[in-house]
Write a protein that holds these residues in place. Structure first.
Motif, PDB file in Angstrom:
ATOM      1  N   UNK A 167      31.112  98.507  23.628  1.00 25.35           N
ATOM      2  CA  UNK A 167      32.350  98.051  24.278  1.00 25.35           C
ATOM      3  C   UNK A 167      32.324  98.205  25.795  1.00 25.35           C
ATOM      4  N   UNK A 168      31.733  99.295  26.273  1.00 29.53           N
ATOM      5  CA  UNK A 168      31.649  99.505  27.725  1.00 29.53           C
ATOM      6  C   UNK A 168      30.745  98.485  28.390  1.00 29.53           C
ATOM      7  N   UNK A 169      29.842  97.899  27.616  1.00 32.73           N
ATOM      8  CA  UNK A 169      28.914  96.889  28.151  1.00 32.73           C
ATOM      9  C   UNK A 169      29.407  95.466  27.896  1.00 32.73           C
ATOM     10  N   UNK A 170      30.665  95.323  27.473  1.00 34.16           N
ATOM     11  CA  UNK A 170      31.239  93.999  27.279  1.00 34.16           C
ATOM     12  C   UNK A 170      30.951  93.346  25.951  1.00 34.16           C
ATOM     13  N   UNK A 171      30.535  94.126  24.943  1.00 38.09           N
ATOM     14  CA  UNK A 171      30.234  93.568  23.621  1.00 38.09           C
ATOM     15  C   UNK A 171      30.978  94.351  22.536  1.00 38.09           C
ATOM     16  N   UNK A 172      32.318  94.272  22.512  1.00 41.39           N
ATOM     17  CA  UNK A 172      33.087  95.082  21.565  1.00 41.39           C
ATOM     18  C   UNK A 172      32.786  94.790  20.106  1.00 41.39           C
ATOM     19  N   UNK A 173      32.373  93.554  19.781  1.00 38.20           N
ATOM     20  CA  UNK A 173      32.098  93.235  18.391  1.00 38.20           C
ATOM     21  C   UNK A 173      30.899  94.000  17.832  1.00 38.20           C
ATOM     22  N   UNK A 174      29.989  94.414  18.710  1.00 42.19           N
ATOM     23  CA  UNK A 174      28.833  95.177  18.234  1.00 42.19           C
ATOM     24  C   UNK A 174      29.231  96.545  17.690  1.00 42.19           C
ATOM     25  N   UNK A 175      30.457  96.992  18.004  1.00 41.30           N
ATOM     26  CA  UNK A 175      30.928  98.280  17.513  1.00 41.30           C
ATOM     27  C   UNK A 175      31.494  98.189  16.099  1.00 41.30           C
ATOM     28  N   UNK A 176      31.465  97.005  15.499  1.00 38.27           N
ATOM     29  CA  UNK A 176      32.022  96.823  14.166  1.00 38.27           C
ATOM     30  C   UNK A 176      31.286  97.672  13.139  1.00 38.27           C
ATOM     31  N   UNK A 177      31.998  98.350  12.237  1.00 39.38           N
ATOM     32  CA  UNK A 177      31.318  99.223  11.264  1.00 39.38           C
ATOM     33  C   UNK A 177      30.404  98.490  10.289  1.00 39.38           C
ATOM     34  N   UNK A 178      30.613  97.183  10.083  1.00 42.10           N
ATOM     35  CA  UNK A 178      29.701  96.438   9.212  1.00 42.10           C
ATOM     36  C   UNK A 178      28.319  96.281   9.841  1.00 42.10           C
ATOM     37  N   UNK A 179      28.207  96.578  11.135  1.00 40.06           N
ATOM     38  CA  UNK A 179      26.920  96.527  11.823  1.00 40.06           C
ATOM     39  C   UNK A 179      26.290  97.912  11.949  1.00 40.06           C
ATOM     40  N   UNK A 180      26.885  98.896  11.314  1.00 41.50           N
ATOM     41  CA  UNK A 180      26.418 100.277  11.462  1.00 41.50           C
ATOM     42  C   UNK A 180      25.228 100.574  10.552  1.00 41.50           C
ATOM     43  N   UNK A 181      24.433 101.590  10.901  1.00 45.91           N
ATOM     44  CA  UNK A 181      23.339 101.985  10.005  1.00 45.91           C
ATOM     45  C   UNK A 181      23.854 102.487   8.666  1.00 45.91           C
ATOM     46  N   UNK A 182      25.025 103.140   8.661  1.00 40.87           N
ATOM     47  CA  UNK A 182      25.564 103.672   7.404  1.00 40.87           C
ATOM     48  C   UNK A 182      25.858 102.550   6.406  1.00 40.87           C
ATOM     49  N   UNK A 183      26.414 101.445   6.894  1.00 42.78           N
ATOM     50  CA  UNK A 183      26.690 100.325   5.984  1.00 42.78           C
ATOM     51  C   UNK A 183      25.386  99.745   5.449  1.00 42.78           C
TER      52      UNK A 183
END
Length: 369
Positions: free
Chosen positions: A27-43
């Motif tokens: 989010x700090x780098x202008x890409x808030x969608x990358x913080x979505x939990x479906x993109x997480x290693x845990x998922x």
């Protein structure tokens, strides 16, 4: 590119930490969608425990992880987004400024084609394969709950006034209203899944919880908790009994609205809407930035949202007969579905037919035939 492919269980702790760090800083780098939990290693790791063919490609630059690409692969080399069918956000998780070649990535992963249906915006190397794009409404709460309420008063005053009035009426007529943002009772999760299954049948839709892998995925995510990820169950109670609930994955910044449902006996109180307002309030208090309502045009999302992202569907292909065959098989189905959804007169007719089928299903179940 230095690309290496791993089974989920083979990913090192250092790689998982690097993946999480990229998401946290996005989010700090202008890409808030990358913080979505479906993109997480845990998922990705949890899908790997309930579905075959889950893989993670790690792209390194200078020996350090620069990008992570989770996917599923068939024996024939057909690739799909990890958790396709239930994942609401898909793509490559990468450092700022990272660029990749889509076909080179597919070749390294042993894929002839990669299919997606919720590709996040900004994945330029994949954009040539996009066949359709859709709005994914969000509720922004980074400025706090009061700021969100101010937004609703300006954009949807009748909706807000009516929903709050129904919550007060619920308390008077049913009993004290209570909300648990992070309910840890597995029985409450089972109640939610039973409500959702009944809703699917009632509306003529396919019951997702009739697929064992989806049930297992939800149950495993419910018990998954790290500093950066959790499967979160939220429950609205009235008079000491659950009347609405939601389960979805949460990252440090984003709560994805995934499986909401309510007890239809209390529908006149709009318990699902009351639940979403309580979720927004508690998420703001927890320091989250937004709630992702997910792709789809529904009136309640239009009332609740403060803005929207864009997600896309399609496929990236290499020149390969398997890829051409896969697209020939899948394209007509997607085209028909999107045509129905994009034309109100077709959607309303289809919706009525599905609900009629749903009533037949329910009546047969009640009669035991």
């Amino acid at each position: 590119m230095d690309i290496r492919v791993y089974r989920p269980g083979e990913l090192t702790a250092a790689d998982r930490a690097a993946w999480t760090a990229i998401q946290t800083q996005a989010p700090a780098h202008g890409s808030p969608q990358l913080a979505n939990p479906f993109l997480s290693p845990e998922f990705a790791l949890t899908v790997g425990r309930v579905r075959r063919g889950a893989r993670i490609a790690v792209v390194r630059e200078g020996g350090e992880p620069a990008a992570f690409f989770p996917y599923q692969r068939s024996a024939a080399g057909v690739g799909r987004a990890i958790g396709l069918g239930v994942s609401d956000c898909q793509g490559v998780v990468h450092r700022p400024g990272f660029r990749w070649d889509a076909r080179e990535l597919l070749r390294a992963c042993g894929l002839s084609v990669w299919e997606f249906d919720h590709l996040l915006a900004g994945q330029q190397p994949f954009e040539g394969g996009v066949t359709a794009s859709f709005a994914s409404p969000v509720i922004e709460v980074a400025q706090g709950y009061e700021a969100y309420l101010a937004h609703l008063r300006a954009t949807a005053p009748t909706f807000l006034k009516t929903t709050l009035a129904k919550e007060r009426r619920l308390g008077r007529q049913v009993g004290e209203v209570a909300y648990v943002h992070d309910e840890r009772d597995p029985a409450a999760l089972r109640t939610l899944m039973a409500w959702k299954s009944a809703q699917y049948r009632r509306t003529g839709r396919s019951d997702r919880f009739s697929h064992p892998w989806i049930t297992q995925l939800v149950e495993r995510l419910f018990h998954t908790r790290t500093a950066a990820f959790a499967g979160q169950l939220s429950v609205l109670y009235a008079g000491g009994q659950p009347i609405a609930a939601h389960f979805g994955p949460r990252s440090r910044q984003v709560l994805s609205c995934w499986f909401p449902a309510y007890d239809p006996r209390f529908r006149k109180y709009s318990p699902g809407l009351v639940l979403h307002l309580r979720m927004a309030e508690a998420s703001a208090a927890d320091g989250l930035a937004l709630l992702d309502l997910g792709r789809g045009d529904k009136p309640y999302k239009d009332d609740l949202k403060t803005g929207e992202f864009t997600v896309s569907e399609g496929w990236v292909m290499r020149r390969h007969p398997v890829a051409l065959g896969h697209r020939a098989h899948r394209a007509p189905v997607r085209a028909l579905r999107n045509a129905v959804h994009s034309r109100p007169e077709l959607f309303e007719t289809a919706d009525r037919i599905l609900k009629r089928i749903g009533k037949i299903r329910v009546s047969r179940k009640v009669s035991g035939t």
